[in-house]
Scaffold this active site. Structure first.
Site, PDB file in Angstrom:
ATOM      1  N   SER A  15      -3.442   1.735  -3.881  1.00 51.47           N
ATOM      2  CA  SER A  15      -3.203   1.764  -3.405  1.00 51.47           C
ATOM      3  C   SER A  15      -5.272   2.375  -4.196  1.00 51.47           C
ATOM      4  O   SER A  15      -5.394   2.366  -4.753  1.00 51.47           O
ATOM      5  CB  SER A  15      -2.921   3.090  -3.248  1.00 51.47           C
ATOM      6  OG  SER A  15      -3.375   4.115  -2.739  1.00 51.47           O
ATOM      7  N   ARG A  16      -6.049   3.026  -3.431  1.00 54.54           N
ATOM      8  CA  ARG A  16      -6.732   2.944  -2.994  1.00 54.54           C
ATOM      9  C   ARG A  16      -7.401   4.717  -2.573  1.00 54.54           C
ATOM     10  O   ARG A  16      -9.121   4.901  -2.853  1.00 54.54           O
ATOM     11  CB  ARG A  16      -8.000   2.118  -2.415  1.00 54.54           C
ATOM     12  CG  ARG A  16      -8.085   1.094  -1.780  1.00 54.54           C
ATOM     13  CD  ARG A  16      -8.275   0.410  -0.148  1.00 54.54           C
ATOM     14  NE  ARG A  16      -9.731   0.950   0.165  1.00 54.54           N
ATOM     15  CZ  ARG A  16     -10.758   0.777   0.537  1.00 54.54           C
ATOM     16  NH1 ARG A  16     -11.493  -1.161   0.962  1.00 54.54           N
ATOM     17  NH2 ARG A  16     -11.966   1.066   1.505  1.00 54.54           N
ATOM     18  N   ASP A  54      -0.313   4.547   1.287  1.00 50.60           N
ATOM     19  CA  ASP A  54      -0.622   6.207   2.010  1.00 50.60           C
ATOM     20  C   ASP A  54      -0.238   5.037   3.633  1.00 50.60           C
ATOM     21  O   ASP A  54      -0.720   4.445   3.674  1.00 50.60           O
ATOM     22  CB  ASP A  54      -1.333   6.127   2.353  1.00 50.60           C
ATOM     23  CG  ASP A  54      -2.199   7.147   0.809  1.00 50.60           C
ATOM     24  OD1 ASP A  54      -1.278   8.062   0.314  1.00 50.60           O
ATOM     25  OD2 ASP A  54      -3.292   7.484  -0.049  1.00 50.60           O
ATOM     26  N   LYS A 111      -9.345  -3.190  -2.626  1.00 49.34           N
ATOM     27  CA  LYS A 111      -8.321  -3.927  -3.241  1.00 49.34           C
ATOM     28  C   LYS A 111      -8.092  -5.099  -3.860  1.00 49.34           C
ATOM     29  O   LYS A 111      -7.794  -5.548  -4.034  1.00 49.34           O
ATOM     30  CB  LYS A 111      -7.351  -4.027  -1.953  1.00 49.34           C
ATOM     31  CG  LYS A 111      -6.676  -2.693  -1.587  1.00 49.34           C
ATOM     32  CD  LYS A 111      -5.518  -2.524  -0.703  1.00 49.34           C
ATOM     33  CE  LYS A 111      -5.069  -0.567  -1.041  1.00 49.34           C
ATOM     34  NZ  LYS A 111      -3.854  -0.682  -0.175  1.00 49.34           N
ATOM     35  N   ASP A 113       1.114  -1.216   0.367  1.00 53.86           N
ATOM     36  CA  ASP A 113       0.215  -0.310  -0.206  1.00 53.86           C
ATOM     37  C   ASP A 113       1.152   1.323  -0.351  1.00 53.86           C
ATOM     38  O   ASP A 113       2.335   1.360   0.442  1.00 53.86           O
ATOM     39  CB  ASP A 113      -0.832   0.400   1.541  1.00 53.86           C
ATOM     40  CG  ASP A 113      -1.589   0.742   1.428  1.00 53.86           C
ATOM     41  OD1 ASP A 113      -2.268   1.511   0.928  1.00 53.86           O
ATOM     42  OD2 ASP A 113      -1.660   1.654   2.640  1.00 53.86           O
ATOM     43  N   ASP A 169      -1.654  -0.990   5.937  1.00 58.01           N
ATOM     44  CA  ASP A 169      -1.749  -0.464   7.341  1.00 58.01           C
ATOM     45  C   ASP A 169      -3.088  -0.378   7.791  1.00 58.01           C
ATOM     46  O   ASP A 169      -3.410   0.253   8.920  1.00 58.01           O
ATOM     47  CB  ASP A 169      -1.664   0.946   7.113  1.00 58.01           C
ATOM     48  CG  ASP A 169      -2.654   2.136   6.676  1.00 58.01           C
ATOM     49  OD1 ASP A 169      -2.906   3.461   6.806  1.00 58.01           O
ATOM     50  OD2 ASP A 169      -2.790   1.465   5.167  1.00 58.01           O
ATOM     51  N   TRP A 171      -2.100  11.066   4.171  1.00 56.43           N
ATOM     52  CA  TRP A 171      -2.891  10.153   2.759  1.00 56.43           C
ATOM     53  C   TRP A 171      -2.326  11.201   1.864  1.00 56.43           C
ATOM     54  O   TRP A 171      -2.695  12.455   1.670  1.00 56.43           O
ATOM     55  CB  TRP A 171      -4.239  10.159   3.294  1.00 56.43           C
ATOM     56  CG  TRP A 171      -4.197   9.025   4.045  1.00 56.43           C
ATOM     57  CD1 TRP A 171      -4.813   7.504   4.221  1.00 56.43           C
ATOM     58  CD2 TRP A 171      -5.521   9.249   5.514  1.00 56.43           C
ATOM     59  NE1 TRP A 171      -4.838   7.410   4.837  1.00 56.43           N
ATOM     60  CE2 TRP A 171      -5.182   8.205   5.924  1.00 56.43           C
ATOM     61  CE3 TRP A 171      -5.795  10.293   6.254  1.00 56.43           C
ATOM     62  CZ2 TRP A 171      -6.102   7.718   7.045  1.00 56.43           C
ATOM     63  CZ3 TRP A 171      -6.731  10.498   7.479  1.00 56.43           C
ATOM     64  CH2 TRP A 171      -6.497   9.074   7.904  1.00 56.43           C
TER      65      TRP A 171
END
Length: 166
Positions: A73-74, A17, A104, A15, A127, A24
């Site tokens: 990453s979203r 962030d 994801k 990921d 995270d 973020w």
């Protein structure tokens, strides 16, 4: 077990962030990003942007072992995420990049489709507990990153992955 590398994951996914960097990208920093002559990276407001301390060591270690890497990453600001990977000069480490909003699981299905690598041969660092939960269901070895990626956490991930093989 054969050669040393047999137990390494075939794909390591990060990921971004709060895993590679401490913010973020869609709320805490303002693009465009700029690399200063001294090598520091700043956002539009002059805020200094840094990776977590061990990130480069982890990326170089994996590169040396020829393990392909990916980012999932979203973020709601995919372009800012991609730009920051480039400005921080870590874009080159990642063979696969799925950076867009949504679950994801979609990102991982794309990695599987593009690479042909089975979920069981992937190692994932994130995270957020919900992402760990969603991706664990696919059979991926997942490591929760509470305070950014560290070498210690990375080694823990490799160890957990290796245990699942035996």
């Amino acid at each position: 077990m054969g050669t040393h590398g047999d137990w390494l994951p075939k794909l390591v996914v990060f990921d971004i962030d709060y895993t590679l960097w401490p913010f973020w990208v869609d709320t805490h920093v303002d693009p465009p990003f700029c690399k200063q002559s001294n090598g520091n990276v700043t956002d539009r407001r002059g805020k200094r942007i840094k990776l977590y301390h061990d990130v480069m060591d982890v990326l170089y270690w994996l590169q040396k072992k020829s393990v392909p890497l990916a980012v999932a990453s979203r973020t709601n600001e995919p372009e800012a995420g991609k730009e920051l990977l480039k400005v921080l000069d870590i874009d080159k480490f990642f063979k696969y990049k799925e950076i867009y909003p949504g679950c994801k699981v979609t990102h991982f299905k794309e990695f599987n489709k593009q690479s042909g690598i089975a979920f069981s041969q992937m190692l994932f660092f994130d995270d957020e507990q919900r992402n760990i939960r969603d991706i664990s269901h696919l059979g991926v070895t997942c490591i929760l990153v509470p305070d950014g990626l560290s070498m210690e956490l990375f080694k823990e991930g490799l160890s957990k992955y290796k245990q699942r093989l035996t």
